[in-house]
Design a protein around this motif. Structure first.
Motif, PDB file in Angstrom:
ATOM      1  N   LEU A 138       0.827  -1.203   0.000  1.00  0.00           N
ATOM      2  CA  LEU A 138       0.000   0.000   0.000  1.00  0.00           C
ATOM      3  C   LEU A 138       0.862   1.255   0.000  1.00  0.00           C
ATOM      4  O   LEU A 138       1.862   1.335   0.700  1.00  0.00           O
ATOM      5  N   ASP A 139       0.449   2.221  -0.796  1.00  0.00           N
ATOM      6  CA  ASP A 139       1.073   3.550  -0.813  1.00  0.00           C
ATOM      7  C   ASP A 139      -0.017   4.535  -0.409  1.00  0.00           C
ATOM      8  O   ASP A 139      -0.751   5.051  -1.248  1.00  0.00           O
ATOM      9  N   MET A 140      -0.143   4.744   0.891  1.00  0.00           N
ATOM     10  CA  MET A 140      -1.255   5.530   1.416  1.00  0.00           C
ATOM     11  C   MET A 140      -1.203   6.984   0.946  1.00  0.00           C
ATOM     12  O   MET A 140      -2.241   7.609   0.735  1.00  0.00           O
ATOM     13  N   GLU A 141       0.005   7.532   0.792  1.00  0.00           N
ATOM     14  CA  GLU A 141       0.132   8.941   0.412  1.00  0.00           C
ATOM     15  C   GLU A 141      -0.477   9.209  -0.958  1.00  0.00           C
ATOM     16  O   GLU A 141      -1.177  10.205  -1.158  1.00  0.00           O
ATOM     17  N   PHE A 142      -0.228   8.301  -1.902  1.00  0.00           N
ATOM     18  CA  PHE A 142      -0.721   8.500  -3.264  1.00  0.00           C
ATOM     19  C   PHE A 142      -1.957   7.644  -3.570  1.00  0.00           C
ATOM     20  O   PHE A 142      -2.357   7.537  -4.724  1.00  0.00           O
ATOM     21  N   ARG A 143      -2.537   7.051  -2.523  1.00  0.00           N
ATOM     22  CA  ARG A 143      -3.782   6.291  -2.656  1.00  0.00           C
ATOM     23  C   ARG A 143      -3.674   5.238  -3.766  1.00  0.00           C
ATOM     24  O   ARG A 143      -4.496   5.178  -4.686  1.00  0.00           O
ATOM     25  N   ARG A 144      -2.676   4.403  -3.644  1.00  0.00           N
ATOM     26  CA  ARG A 144      -2.471   3.366  -4.645  1.00  0.00           C
ATOM     27  C   ARG A 144      -1.875   2.125  -3.985  1.00  0.00           C
ATOM     28  O   ARG A 144      -1.406   2.168  -2.840  1.00  0.00           O
ATOM     29  N   ALA A 145      -1.922   1.005  -4.722  1.00  0.00           N
ATOM     30  CA  ALA A 145      -1.339  -0.246  -4.231  1.00  0.00           C
ATOM     31  C   ALA A 145      -0.746  -1.001  -5.406  1.00  0.00           C
ATOM     32  O   ALA A 145      -1.234  -0.918  -6.541  1.00  0.00           O
ATOM     33  N   LEU A 146       0.300  -1.760  -5.129  1.00  0.00           N
ATOM     34  CA  LEU A 146       0.974  -2.542  -6.157  1.00  0.00           C
ATOM     35  C   LEU A 146       0.432  -3.967  -6.112  1.00  0.00           C
ATOM     36  O   LEU A 146       0.674  -4.702  -5.151  1.00  0.00           O
ATOM     37  N   VAL A 147      -0.323  -4.344  -7.154  1.00  0.00           N
ATOM     38  CA  VAL A 147      -0.957  -5.659  -7.188  1.00  0.00           C
ATOM     39  C   VAL A 147      -0.202  -6.578  -8.142  1.00  0.00           C
ATOM     40  O   VAL A 147       0.538  -6.120  -9.032  1.00  0.00           O
ATOM     41  N   VAL A 148      -0.409  -7.880  -7.970  1.00  0.00           N
ATOM     42  CA  VAL A 148       0.132  -8.885  -8.883  1.00  0.00           C
ATOM     43  C   VAL A 148      -0.971  -9.254  -9.864  1.00  0.00           C
ATOM     44  O   VAL A 148      -2.021  -9.774  -9.473  1.00  0.00           O
ATOM     45  N   GLU A 149      -0.762  -8.970 -11.135  1.00  0.00           N
ATOM     46  CA  GLU A 149      -1.762  -9.225 -12.163  1.00  0.00           C
ATOM     47  C   GLU A 149      -1.743 -10.690 -12.588  1.00  0.00           C
ATOM     48  O   GLU A 149      -0.860 -11.460 -12.216  1.00  0.00           O
ATOM     49  N   LYS A 150      -2.751 -11.044 -13.400  1.00  0.00           N
ATOM     50  CA  LYS A 150      -2.732 -12.361 -14.016  1.00  0.00           C
ATOM     51  C   LYS A 150      -1.482 -12.479 -14.878  1.00  0.00           C
ATOM     52  O   LYS A 150      -1.180 -11.599 -15.675  1.00  0.00           O
ATOM     53  N   GLY A 151      -0.761 -13.568 -14.743  1.00  0.00           N
ATOM     54  CA  GLY A 151       0.487 -13.734 -15.475  1.00  0.00           C
ATOM     55  C   GLY A 151       1.704 -13.352 -14.664  1.00  0.00           C
ATOM     56  O   GLY A 151       2.823 -13.608 -15.081  1.00  0.00           O
ATOM     57  N   GLY A 152       1.490 -12.698 -13.491  1.00  0.00           N
ATOM     58  CA  GLY A 152       2.613 -12.407 -12.609  1.00  0.00           C
ATOM     59  C   GLY A 152       3.165 -11.004 -12.692  1.00  0.00           C
ATOM     60  O   GLY A 152       4.042 -10.640 -11.892  1.00  0.00           O
ATOM     61  N   ASP A 153       2.715 -10.184 -13.655  1.00  0.00           N
ATOM     62  CA  ASP A 153       3.186  -8.804 -13.731  1.00  0.00           C
ATOM     63  C   ASP A 153       2.644  -8.008 -12.542  1.00  0.00           C
ATOM     64  O   ASP A 153       1.645  -8.374 -11.926  1.00  0.00           O
ATOM     65  N   ARG A 154       3.305  -6.889 -12.248  1.00  0.00           N
ATOM     66  CA  ARG A 154       2.863  -6.025 -11.152  1.00  0.00           C
ATOM     67  C   ARG A 154       2.477  -4.664 -11.697  1.00  0.00           C
ATOM     68  O   ARG A 154       3.105  -4.150 -12.633  1.00  0.00           O
ATOM     69  N   ALA A 155       1.424  -4.091 -11.109  1.00  0.00           N
ATOM     70  CA  ALA A 155       0.929  -2.796 -11.579  1.00  0.00           C
ATOM     71  C   ALA A 155       0.232  -2.087 -10.433  1.00  0.00           C
ATOM     72  O   ALA A 155      -0.209  -2.714  -9.465  1.00  0.00           O
ATOM     73  N   TYR A 156       0.125  -0.755 -10.550  1.00  0.00           N
ATOM     74  CA  TYR A 156      -0.547   0.033  -9.531  1.00  0.00           C
ATOM     75  C   TYR A 156      -2.042   0.147  -9.820  1.00  0.00           C
ATOM     76  O   TYR A 156      -2.464   0.284 -10.972  1.00  0.00           O
ATOM     77  N   VAL A 157      -2.839   0.102  -8.758  1.00  0.00           N
ATOM     78  CA  VAL A 157      -4.258   0.435  -8.829  1.00  0.00           C
ATOM     79  C   VAL A 157      -4.499   1.582  -7.856  1.00  0.00           C
ATOM     80  O   VAL A 157      -3.771   1.734  -6.874  1.00  0.00           O
ATOM     81  N   HIS A 158      -5.518   2.392  -8.141  1.00  0.00           N
ATOM     82  CA  HIS A 158      -5.729   3.624  -7.367  1.00  0.00           C
ATOM     83  C   HIS A 158      -7.146   3.667  -6.811  1.00  0.00           C
ATOM     84  O   HIS A 158      -8.092   3.241  -7.462  1.00  0.00           O
TER      85      HIS A 158
END
Length: 315
Positions: free
Chosen positions: A160-180
């Motif tokens: 979790l990145d509380m300051e920027f209201r985002r989180a780093l998730v593990v996508e299908k296939g194993g890639d990582r990306a931010y959601v807000h």
């Protein structure tokens, strides 16, 4: 001098060996591997681990698929696709001569045109104090991030990145990306964490067993409380039970409908397909068509706005 090759007899391959070889091809795709594993575990239970692959019959495949006879068409088709993929692999290896799944057919899927939940109904659900804080945070986060339920349930506190209201998730296939997420989630999330700095964000109600078949990996256990990660089946069940009170049909909703609703409501506000793709992280614009095609809520709004009787009484 000429060399004459003598005929050789291919040794039969046991089903468990074939399954392991097939699943090993998906070690970099954990989502697909998990789906295929569930189906092929049922095939192994039905046929036996040591049965030669060449001895698989249509009857064994039918018994395997009987496990999902009463399930939804999508569920049936998902497991049939897993069997079909495994069979094609075995045919390419010459472990099979004839397709044992030749009698099985995909089922027709009856699609509901509009799966989006109306925003007013969602707001009542999100603010219903009869539901625990954990559930209300999860539901809001799914709706506001438009993320997949597996991605959000897989979050750990350090993601979790509380300051920027985002989180780093593990996508299908194993890639990582931010959601807000938005303000409502930002206000509730600190209350849920209660100062925790490690472990899963969403915790189960009970302490995780330390040993035995049900013992989770250490990464899925909160070091402060000893509780394990909230599972998808449990989260889905709780949401369906709670949403039955707000569903006029009394059926309840699914967690995936929160993602669908979030994207559909953004489209209704005029967001472009490219913007929806950035939010949802779909790989292809073509797959966003179901969200860009506005549904029942938009139809109700324009009908009300076009009501001649309503216009005559405006001041």
């Amino acid at each position: 001098m000429s060399v004459i090759l003598l005929p050789t007899t291919r040794r039969p391959v046991a089903l468990v060996v074939a399954v392991d070889a097939f699943l090993d091809r998906f070690r970099d795709d954990p989502g697909t591997r998990a789906t295929y594993t569930e189906t092929l575990r049922r095939l192994r239970e039905t046929a036996g681990d040591q049965m030669p692959v060449a001895a698989l019959t249509p009857e064994l495949y039918e018994q395997t698929m009987a496990r999902w006879d009463s399930g939804a068409a999508n569920t049936w088709n998902k497991h049939l696709s897993a069997l079909t993929s495994f069979t094609a692999y075995c045919l390419r290896q010459d472990w099979l001569a004839i397709d044992p799944g030749r009698r099985l057919e995909r089922r027709k899927v009856t699609r509901t045109r509009d799966k989006a939940i109306p925003r007013a109904r969602l707001e009542r659900l999100f603010t219903d104090d009869r539901n625990p804080l954990r559930e209300r945070v999860l539901w809001r986060m799914l709706y506001e991030t438009c993320a997949r339920a597996e991605e959000i349930l897989g979050l750990d506190v350090p993601d979790l990145d509380m300051e920027f209201r985002r989180a780093l998730v593990v996508e299908k296939g194993g890639d990582r990306a931010y959601v807000h997420w938005e303000t409502p989630t930002a206000r509730l999330l600190p209350r849920l964490l209660a100062g925790r700095t490690a472990g899963p964000v969403f915790l189960a109600d009970r302490r995780a067993p330390a040993a035995g078949r049900r013992a989770p990996a250490l990464g899925d256990v909160c070091p402060d409380t000893g509780r394990g990660r909230l599972s998808y089946p449990r989260a889905e069940y709780l949401f369906k039970q709670a949403s039955q009170l707000h569903d006029p049909h009394g059926v309840g909703y699914t967690l995936h409908q929160l993602r669908h609703s979030g994207l559909t409501h953004l489209a209704a506000k005029g967001r472009s397909a490219a913007e929806l793709q950035a939010k949802s992280r779909h790989r292809h614009l073509a797959t966003l068509g179901i969200y860009v095609r506005l549904g029942e809520e938009t139809s109700a709004r324009i009908t009300a706005e076009n009501d001649e009787h309503h216009r005559r009484h405006r001041r």
